[in-house]
Design an enzyme around this catalytic site. Sequence first.
Site, PDB file in Angstrom:
ATOM      1  N   THR A 137     -19.291   1.191  -5.029  1.00 43.12           N
ATOM      2  CA  THR A 137     -18.756   0.036  -5.734  1.00 43.12           C
ATOM      3  C   THR A 137     -17.251   0.215  -5.953  1.00 43.12           C
ATOM      4  O   THR A 137     -16.684   1.287  -5.699  1.00 43.12           O
ATOM      5  CB  THR A 137     -19.390  -0.097  -7.144  1.00 43.12           C
ATOM      6  N   SER A 167     -12.222  -6.473  -7.754  1.00 42.21           N
ATOM      7  CA  SER A 167     -11.169  -5.857  -8.553  1.00 42.21           C
ATOM      8  C   SER A 167     -11.145  -6.492  -9.934  1.00 42.21           C
ATOM      9  O   SER A 167     -11.163  -7.719 -10.061  1.00 42.21           O
ATOM     10  CB  SER A 167      -9.801  -6.034  -7.886  1.00 42.21           C
ATOM     11  N   GLY A 178     -13.176   7.537 -10.440  1.00 37.07           N
ATOM     12  CA  GLY A 178     -13.305   8.975 -10.562  1.00 37.07           C
ATOM     13  C   GLY A 178     -14.679   9.411 -11.036  1.00 37.07           C
ATOM     14  O   GLY A 178     -15.652   8.661 -10.981  1.00 37.07           O
ATOM     15  N   THR A 218      -7.239  -8.763 -11.253  1.00 37.27           N
ATOM     16  CA  THR A 218      -6.736 -10.109 -10.979  1.00 37.27           C
ATOM     17  C   THR A 218      -7.630 -11.069 -11.724  1.00 37.27           C
ATOM     18  O   THR A 218      -8.847 -11.102 -11.504  1.00 37.27           O
ATOM     19  CB  THR A 218      -6.753 -10.414  -9.464  1.00 37.27           C
ATOM     20  N   PHE A 228      -3.242  -2.345 -11.177  1.00 35.80           N
ATOM     21  CA  PHE A 228      -2.171  -2.696 -10.247  1.00 35.80           C
ATOM     22  C   PHE A 228      -2.024  -4.209 -10.065  1.00 35.80           C
ATOM     23  O   PHE A 228      -0.924  -4.735 -10.006  1.00 35.80           O
ATOM     24  CB  PHE A 228      -2.409  -2.047  -8.885  1.00 35.80           C
ATOM     25  N   GLY A 229      -3.138  -4.906  -9.908  1.00 37.30           N
ATOM     26  CA  GLY A 229      -3.060  -6.346  -9.699  1.00 37.30           C
ATOM     27  C   GLY A 229      -2.683  -6.748  -8.284  1.00 37.30           C
ATOM     28  O   GLY A 229      -1.908  -7.695  -8.085  1.00 37.30           O
ATOM     29  N   GLY A 260     -16.630   8.129  -7.612  1.00 39.93           N
ATOM     30  CA  GLY A 260     -16.852   9.464  -8.135  1.00 39.93           C
ATOM     31  C   GLY A 260     -17.171  10.532  -7.116  1.00 39.93           C
ATOM     32  O   GLY A 260     -17.583  11.628  -7.492  1.00 39.93           O
ATOM     33  N   ALA A 307      -9.979   1.977  -0.069  1.00 42.80           N
ATOM     34  CA  ALA A 307      -8.808   1.122  -0.193  1.00 42.80           C
ATOM     35  C   ALA A 307      -8.049   1.461  -1.468  1.00 42.80           C
ATOM     36  O   ALA A 307      -8.623   1.936  -2.447  1.00 42.80           O
ATOM     37  CB  ALA A 307      -9.229  -0.337  -0.206  1.00 42.80           C
TER      38      ALA A 307
END
Length: 356
Positions: A242, A176, A264, A179, A116-117, A293, A65
Site C-alpha cells: 500500500t 497519496s 517505514g 493532495t 510533499f504534495g 515497511g 515511487a
Amino acid sequence: MTAAAARIERAGLALLRRVDPETAHGLALTALRAGLTPAPGLISSDRLRTQVAGLHLPNPVGLAAGFDKNAEALLGLSRAGFGFLEVGATTPLAQPGNPRPRLFRLTRDRAAINRFGFNNDGMEAMAERLSTRPRDAVIGLNLGANKDSADRAADFAQVMAHCGRHLDFATVNVSSPNTEKLRDLQGKDALAALLGGVIEARNGLAKPIPVFLKIAPDLDAGALKDISEVAIAAGVAGIIATNTTLDRTGLTSSLASEAGGLSGQPLFERSTHVLARLSLLTDGRLPLIGVGGVGSAEQAYAKIRAGASAVQLYTALVYGGLSLLPEIARGLDRLLARDGFGSVAEAVGTGRKDWL
C-alpha cells in the site's frame, strides 16, 4: 560489498542524518548520479527470477515511487540491484508541492512522515529524461494529478499518453494523503471512470504496457472489495498495496504528530494485512505488489507469502542505505531455498492465512 565500502556507506548515512531530511535526500540523488553509491549490478538467480503482469524481473525487490521523483538518477539506481524501479509521481504540469519542512525522520520508529504534495518537474521533463533511460532495467512511472486541476481523472490519462512510450509499466496513484481529496478517487464510481480513461490512453500506445493501481492502507473491508472488483473489471494488471498511512498508532517519536503520510517499519503489519485481504479477494486474478515497511529479507518474504508477487521499498534505505538492497535480495533467495521453494511464484500466498 567490501568492509571498507560498508564503513564508507555507514559514515555517509551518519552525515546525511545530521542535515535536513529533504536536503539529505537531494544529496543521495547527487551521489547516485555521480556513481558514488554501491553498484552491485544485476542480482538474480533461478529462484529470484519472476514474472509479474508480463514483466520479466531479475528479482522481485523493487524501488517504490517517491525516491526518484523526477527520474534524475536512473542509471545509478539501475545498477544498485533492484529488480525494477518506479519513478514519480508525475503530474501534467510542474508543481512545487507543499511548503517546507515536509519530510520528517522518525528515527526511533525507523519511519518517515512526508507531505510533499506531488512536487515534481512535470510530464514534459519526465518524458525527456525517460527517453534516455537505461534499456536493461524495468522502469515504471507513478501517475499523479495536479493539485489545482479541474479534472484530476483526465490528468492521469494525460501523463500516461505523454510518457507511456518510454515505460515498462505505469501506476495510477489515487492513494497519496497529501493532495486534498485525492483519496476520494478510490470510490467505486470515480475509480472506474478514472481507470477507464487511463486504460484508453494506454491502449493508444504503440506498445501497450501494464497498468497498476496503488491503494491506501486506510481502507475498510467494503472499500477493498469495491476496489478489487473495479480493478478487475477495468483491466488493471495488478494492485500495489500500500501507500503511506494516516494512522499514528504506537509511534514513539516527538515528530509523530506531523501531518502527512507515514511510511517505514510501523506500516509493515497494517499494509501486510491489507495485502493478504486483497489476495483473498482477488484469488489469483491479479498479481499484487507488497509495499510498506519492507526493511529485511524476512519482511520481503513475509509479504510474498501473504500474497505479493513482488515487493517495493523506500524508507528502509534512509536507515540502511543502498547496500540493504542486495542483502534483502540474496537473503530472500536463501529463505526460498530453506523452505523448498524453487521460485518466488511458488511461495506467493502460502502464508496468507497468518495475516487474515
